[in-house]
Design a protein around this motif. Structure first.
Motif, PDB file in Angstrom:
ATOM      1  N   ARG A 186      26.028 132.183  39.747  1.00  0.00           N
ATOM      2  CA  ARG A 186      25.021 131.131  39.865  1.00  0.00           C
ATOM      3  C   ARG A 186      23.922 131.364  38.837  1.00  0.00           C
ATOM      4  NH1 ARG A 186      25.570 126.717  42.802  1.00  0.00           N
ATOM      5  NH2 ARG A 186      23.501 126.814  43.745  1.00  0.00           N
ATOM      6  N   ILE A 187      23.278 130.283  38.434  1.00  0.00           N
ATOM      7  CA  ILE A 187      22.138 130.379  37.531  1.00  0.00           C
ATOM      8  C   ILE A 187      20.927 129.746  38.202  1.00  0.00           C
ATOM      9  CG2 ILE A 187      22.814 128.239  36.336  1.00  0.00           C
ATOM     10  CD1 ILE A 187      21.492 129.433  33.800  1.00  0.00           C
ATOM     11  N   HIS A 188      19.780 130.385  38.050  1.00  0.00           N
ATOM     12  CA  HIS A 188      18.541 129.938  38.682  1.00  0.00           C
ATOM     13  C   HIS A 188      17.481 129.840  37.586  1.00  0.00           C
ATOM     14  CE1 HIS A 188      20.696 131.324  42.310  1.00  0.00           C
ATOM     15  NE2 HIS A 188      20.972 132.386  41.579  1.00  0.00           N
ATOM     16  N   VAL A 189      17.013 128.630  37.307  1.00  0.00           N
ATOM     17  CA  VAL A 189      16.060 128.400  36.223  1.00  0.00           C
ATOM     18  C   VAL A 189      14.693 128.067  36.820  1.00  0.00           C
ATOM     19  CG1 VAL A 189      15.520 127.040  34.164  1.00  0.00           C
ATOM     20  CG2 VAL A 189      17.911 127.526  34.747  1.00  0.00           C
ATOM     21  N   GLN A 190      13.663 128.761  36.337  1.00  0.00           N
ATOM     22  CA  GLN A 190      12.300 128.538  36.819  1.00  0.00           C
ATOM     23  C   GLN A 190      11.633 127.446  35.979  1.00  0.00           C
ATOM     24  OE1 GLN A 190      10.811 132.538  36.431  1.00  0.00           O
ATOM     25  NE2 GLN A 190      11.420 133.080  38.507  1.00  0.00           N
ATOM     26  N   ILE A 191      11.334 126.333  36.629  1.00  0.00           N
ATOM     27  CA  ILE A 191      10.751 125.164  35.966  1.00  0.00           C
ATOM     28  C   ILE A 191       9.247 125.139  36.214  1.00  0.00           C
ATOM     29  CG2 ILE A 191      10.842 122.650  35.790  1.00  0.00           C
ATOM     30  CD1 ILE A 191      13.509 123.923  35.151  1.00  0.00           C
ATOM     31  N   PRO A 192       8.424 124.899  35.194  1.00  0.00           N
ATOM     32  CA  PRO A 192       6.979 124.743  35.432  1.00  0.00           C
ATOM     33  C   PRO A 192       6.727 123.660  36.482  1.00  0.00           C
ATOM     34  CG  PRO A 192       7.427 124.895  33.086  1.00  0.00           C
ATOM     35  CD  PRO A 192       8.766 124.786  33.756  1.00  0.00           C
ATOM     36  N   LEU A 193       5.860 123.957  37.443  1.00  0.00           N
ATOM     37  CA  LEU A 193       5.627 123.052  38.566  1.00  0.00           C
ATOM     38  C   LEU A 193       5.222 121.656  38.116  1.00  0.00           C
ATOM     39  CD1 LEU A 193       5.341 122.509  41.604  1.00  0.00           C
ATOM     40  CD2 LEU A 193       3.015 123.429  41.465  1.00  0.00           C
ATOM     41  N   HIS A 194       4.320 121.562  37.148  1.00  0.00           N
ATOM     42  CA  HIS A 194       3.837 120.238  36.723  1.00  0.00           C
ATOM     43  C   HIS A 194       4.971 119.396  36.149  1.00  0.00           C
ATOM     44  CE1 HIS A 194       3.874 120.674  32.299  1.00  0.00           C
ATOM     45  NE2 HIS A 194       3.740 121.948  32.548  1.00  0.00           N
ATOM     46  N   LEU A 195       5.908 120.046  35.452  1.00  0.00           N
ATOM     47  CA  LEU A 195       7.031 119.330  34.869  1.00  0.00           C
ATOM     48  C   LEU A 195       7.999 118.863  35.958  1.00  0.00           C
ATOM     49  CD1 LEU A 195       8.286 118.420  32.195  1.00  0.00           C
ATOM     50  CD2 LEU A 195       9.491 120.611  32.093  1.00  0.00           C
ATOM     51  N   TYR A 196       8.221 119.732  36.945  1.00  0.00           N
ATOM     52  CA  TYR A 196       9.080 119.375  38.079  1.00  0.00           C
ATOM     53  C   TYR A 196       8.521 118.160  38.815  1.00  0.00           C
ATOM     54  CZ  TYR A 196      11.470 119.865  42.587  1.00  0.00           C
ATOM     55  OH  TYR A 196      12.191 119.626  43.740  1.00  0.00           O
ATOM     56  N   LEU A 197       7.213 118.168  39.063  1.00  0.00           N
ATOM     57  CA  LEU A 197       6.589 117.054  39.777  1.00  0.00           C
ATOM     58  C   LEU A 197       6.611 115.766  38.951  1.00  0.00           C
ATOM     59  CD1 LEU A 197       3.523 118.821  41.439  1.00  0.00           C
ATOM     60  CD2 LEU A 197       5.680 118.144  42.502  1.00  0.00           C
ATOM     61  N   LYS A 198       6.516 115.907  37.635  1.00  0.00           N
ATOM     62  CA  LYS A 198       6.580 114.734  36.764  1.00  0.00           C
ATOM     63  C   LYS A 198       7.895 113.988  36.976  1.00  0.00           C
ATOM     64  CE  LYS A 198       6.909 113.426  31.874  1.00  0.00           C
ATOM     65  NZ  LYS A 198       6.900 113.905  30.466  1.00  0.00           N
ATOM     66  N   HIS A 199       8.975 114.734  37.190  1.00  0.00           N
ATOM     67  CA  HIS A 199      10.295 114.120  37.334  1.00  0.00           C
ATOM     68  C   HIS A 199      10.649 113.771  38.778  1.00  0.00           C
ATOM     69  CE1 HIS A 199      12.114 114.540  33.244  1.00  0.00           C
ATOM     70  NE2 HIS A 199      11.109 115.376  33.110  1.00  0.00           N
ATOM     71  N   PHE A 200      10.060 114.495  39.750  1.00  0.00           N
ATOM     72  CA  PHE A 200      10.542 114.329  41.121  1.00  0.00           C
ATOM     73  C   PHE A 200       9.502 113.921  42.153  1.00  0.00           C
ATOM     74  CE2 PHE A 200      13.782 117.206  39.301  1.00  0.00           C
ATOM     75  CZ  PHE A 200      14.891 116.414  39.560  1.00  0.00           C
ATOM     76  N   SER A 201       8.223 113.863  41.798  1.00  0.00           N
ATOM     77  CA  SER A 201       7.245 113.419  42.795  1.00  0.00           C
ATOM     78  C   SER A 201       7.195 111.896  42.834  1.00  0.00           C
ATOM     79  CB  SER A 201       5.856 113.990  42.494  1.00  0.00           C
ATOM     80  OG  SER A 201       5.353 113.469  41.286  1.00  0.00           O
ATOM     81  N   THR A 202       6.887 111.360  43.996  1.00  0.00           N
ATOM     82  CA  THR A 202       6.774 109.920  44.190  1.00  0.00           C
ATOM     83  C   THR A 202       5.324 109.498  44.006  1.00  0.00           C
ATOM     84  OG1 THR A 202       8.583 109.962  45.792  1.00  0.00           O
ATOM     85  CG2 THR A 202       7.152 108.015  45.799  1.00  0.00           C
ATOM     86  N   PRO A 203       4.999 108.642  43.046  1.00  0.00           N
ATOM     87  CA  PRO A 203       3.606 108.201  42.876  1.00  0.00           C
ATOM     88  C   PRO A 203       3.088 107.596  44.176  1.00  0.00           C
ATOM     89  CG  PRO A 203       4.947 107.494  41.016  1.00  0.00           C
ATOM     90  CD  PRO A 203       5.896 108.008  42.058  1.00  0.00           C
ATOM     91  N   LYS A 204       1.932 108.062  44.613  1.00  0.00           N
ATOM     92  CA  LYS A 204       1.381 107.612  45.889  1.00  0.00           C
ATOM     93  C   LYS A 204      -0.057 107.126  45.708  1.00  0.00           C
ATOM     94  CE  LYS A 204      -0.037 109.348  50.413  1.00  0.00           C
ATOM     95  NZ  LYS A 204      -1.430 108.923  50.184  1.00  0.00           N
ATOM     96  N   PRO A 205      -0.344 105.907  46.109  1.00  0.00           N
ATOM     97  CA  PRO A 205      -1.732 105.434  46.054  1.00  0.00           C
ATOM     98  C   PRO A 205      -2.562 106.160  47.103  1.00  0.00           C
ATOM     99  CG  PRO A 205      -0.369 103.849  47.209  1.00  0.00           C
ATOM    100  CD  PRO A 205       0.566 104.876  46.657  1.00  0.00           C
ATOM    101  N   PRO A 206      -3.877 106.249  46.928  1.00  0.00           N
ATOM    102  CA  PRO A 206      -4.715 106.909  47.923  1.00  0.00           C
ATOM    103  C   PRO A 206      -4.532 106.282  49.298  1.00  0.00           C
ATOM    104  CG  PRO A 206      -5.953 106.490  45.926  1.00  0.00           C
ATOM    105  CD  PRO A 206      -4.654 105.757  45.785  1.00  0.00           C
ATOM    106  N   GLY A 207      -4.562 107.120  50.318  1.00  0.00           N
ATOM    107  CA  GLY A 207      -4.448 106.633  51.691  1.00  0.00           C
ATOM    108  C   GLY A 207      -5.824 106.374  52.272  1.00  0.00           C
ATOM    109  N   TYR A 208      -6.065 106.933  53.451  1.00  0.00           N
ATOM    110  CA  TYR A 208      -7.324 106.674  54.160  1.00  0.00           C
ATOM    111  C   TYR A 208      -8.177 107.933  54.290  1.00  0.00           C
ATOM    112  CZ  TYR A 208      -4.839 102.398  55.302  1.00  0.00           C
ATOM    113  OH  TYR A 208      -4.137 101.211  55.208  1.00  0.00           O
ATOM    114  N   GLY A 209      -7.910 108.929  53.437  1.00  0.00           N
ATOM    115  CA  GLY A 209      -8.688 110.165  53.522  1.00  0.00           C
ATOM    116  C   GLY A 209      -8.330 110.990  54.738  1.00  0.00           C
ATOM    117  N   LEU A 210      -7.126 110.811  55.279  1.00  0.00           N
ATOM    118  CA  LEU A 210      -6.715 111.550  56.467  1.00  0.00           C
ATOM    119  C   LEU A 210      -6.131 112.905  56.087  1.00  0.00           C
ATOM    120  CD1 LEU A 210      -4.921 108.650  58.414  1.00  0.00           C
ATOM    121  CD2 LEU A 210      -7.329 109.343  58.523  1.00  0.00           C
TER     122      LEU A 210
END
Length: 371
Positions: A186-210
């Motif tokens: 197996r191969i395990h590659v360490q990806i910079p967090l910001h780059l990972y989130l750029k590709h896989f996070s879902t853009p979310k508008p601000p909620g209600y401050g909860l």
């Protein structure tokens, strides 16, 4: 109605934030010359084994490099192995303090790793080159030349790895790599967090401050959502009692917990939370056992930090900010008892409430308003 999207982030002590600079993605790998690769893995494991012994004897890193270079003649491989050995020794010492007895490490499986360096094309000894549906992996042989392999990741990771390769080529990013041999290579590659989130996070508008507070347990997850004044907006308990039954498969138990946590995080995002809060388990040095043997069995088999890590990454992918709070007093304290009485909560939900309340004091709610 317009929205201002914000990049999800982790709010935690600086020492803890250092643990979340990278996300590891995993894939299968095949080698053109597996025997030469196995030789590297054997030498790497031998260096780790001997380093543990030498570190307990008080030898310095300089002494270790001189003593072990003939086994693994590559300074970067060697440096990475020594760092892993030091981490293992620190863990053993913690367990010795916790149990009061000497703990020995048995290093049986073979593996090898190499830290990243953006000035070395991302990684000096193990490099990735992205193709259409697979990744070519070039591995430096410490005894001369290069070895080649083909790594296979999920299709969704190819664009991410391609951008990582491009950034590494421009000396802007680096990536660490681990090659393991548990059942199959197996191969395990360490990806910079910001780059990972750029590709896989879902853009979310601000909620209600909860703010949503979580209490993670071996048989349930308690979550409570509060507003900026500390008022309870919603609460929920997700059960998976079967995960703690004797003989229940550990992997299946882990899946149930991760699935329940994912459901809880989606739930709080859906009702308008902007922050999720967890106990900062990296400040907890040992597990708290009880006088109940059954409870102790559940605690010993419960990988709580692994669940926390999943919760942090899943929350960030949902566009939620993550807050890690001091866990002291969230389970047993006068404040905890008062919360139970005032709000009529059970002890686990009261813990989740205190976690959320502590997070509330660490965030700027005003930046999360509908406009």
């Amino acid at each position: 109605m317009s929205f201002c999207q914000t990049t999800p982030r982790i709010i935690a002590p600086k020492k803890v934030l250092e643990k979340f600079q990278h996300v590891t993605i995993n894939g299968g790998i095949e080698f053109d010359d597996p025997c030469r690769v196995a030789r590297i893995a054997w030498a790497y494991r031998e260096v780790v084994r001997r380093s543990i012994k030498y570190l307990f004897e008080g030898k310095s890193v300089e002494e270790l490099v001189k003593a072990l270079y003939n086994i693994l003649p590559n300074y970067i491989y060697l440096e990475t192995a020594l760092k892993q050995a030091r981490t293992i020794v620190e863990g053993l010492l913690e367990k010795e303090v916790e149990t009061g007895r000497v703990i020995h490490a048995e290093i049986k499986r073979m593996w090898f790793a190499n830290r990243g360096n953006k000035f070395d094309g991302g990684n000096r000894n193990i490099r990735i080159h992205v193709r259409e549906n697979h990744v070519v992996v070039k591995i430096r042989d410490p005894w001369g030349g290069w070895l080649e392999g083909r790594a296979f990741f999920g299709e969704r990771y190819i664009p991410l790895l391609k951008e990582l390769e491009e950034l590494a080529g421009r000396r802007e990013e680096s990536y660490g790599v681990v090659i393991s041999f548990r059942e199959h290579p197996r191969i395990h590659v360490q990806i910079p967090l910001h780059l990972y989130l750029k590709h896989f996070s879902t853009p979310k508008p601000p909620g209600y401050g909860l703010v949503a507070g979580f209490d993670l347990n071996s048989d349930r997850i308690n979550v409570i959502v509060i507003d900026r004044s500390g008022n309870i907006v919603s609460l929920k308990t997700l059960w998976f009692s079967e995960a703690t039954r004797p003989g229940f498969p550990r992997e299946k138990a882990g899946y149930l917990r991760l699935n329940a946590l994912g459901q809880a995080i989606k739930y709080v995002a859906r009702i308008g939370a902007d922050y999720v809060a967890f106990e900062n388990l990296y400040e907890v040095k040992r597990k708290r056992f009880t006088e109940n043997p059954t409870a102790n069995r559940k605690i010993s088999k419960f990988a709580k930090r692994q669940l926390l890590l999943h919760g942090i990454l899943r929350s960030l992918r949902e566009g939620l900010h993550v807050v890690l709070v001091d866990p002291r007093g969230t389970t047993n304290s006068k404040e905890h008892d008062e919360v139970m009485k005032r709000h009529g909560l059970d002890r686990h939900t009261a813990s989740a409430y205190l976690v959320a309340l502590r997070a509330l004091s660490k965030v700027d709610i005003n930046q999360h308003k509908h406009t």
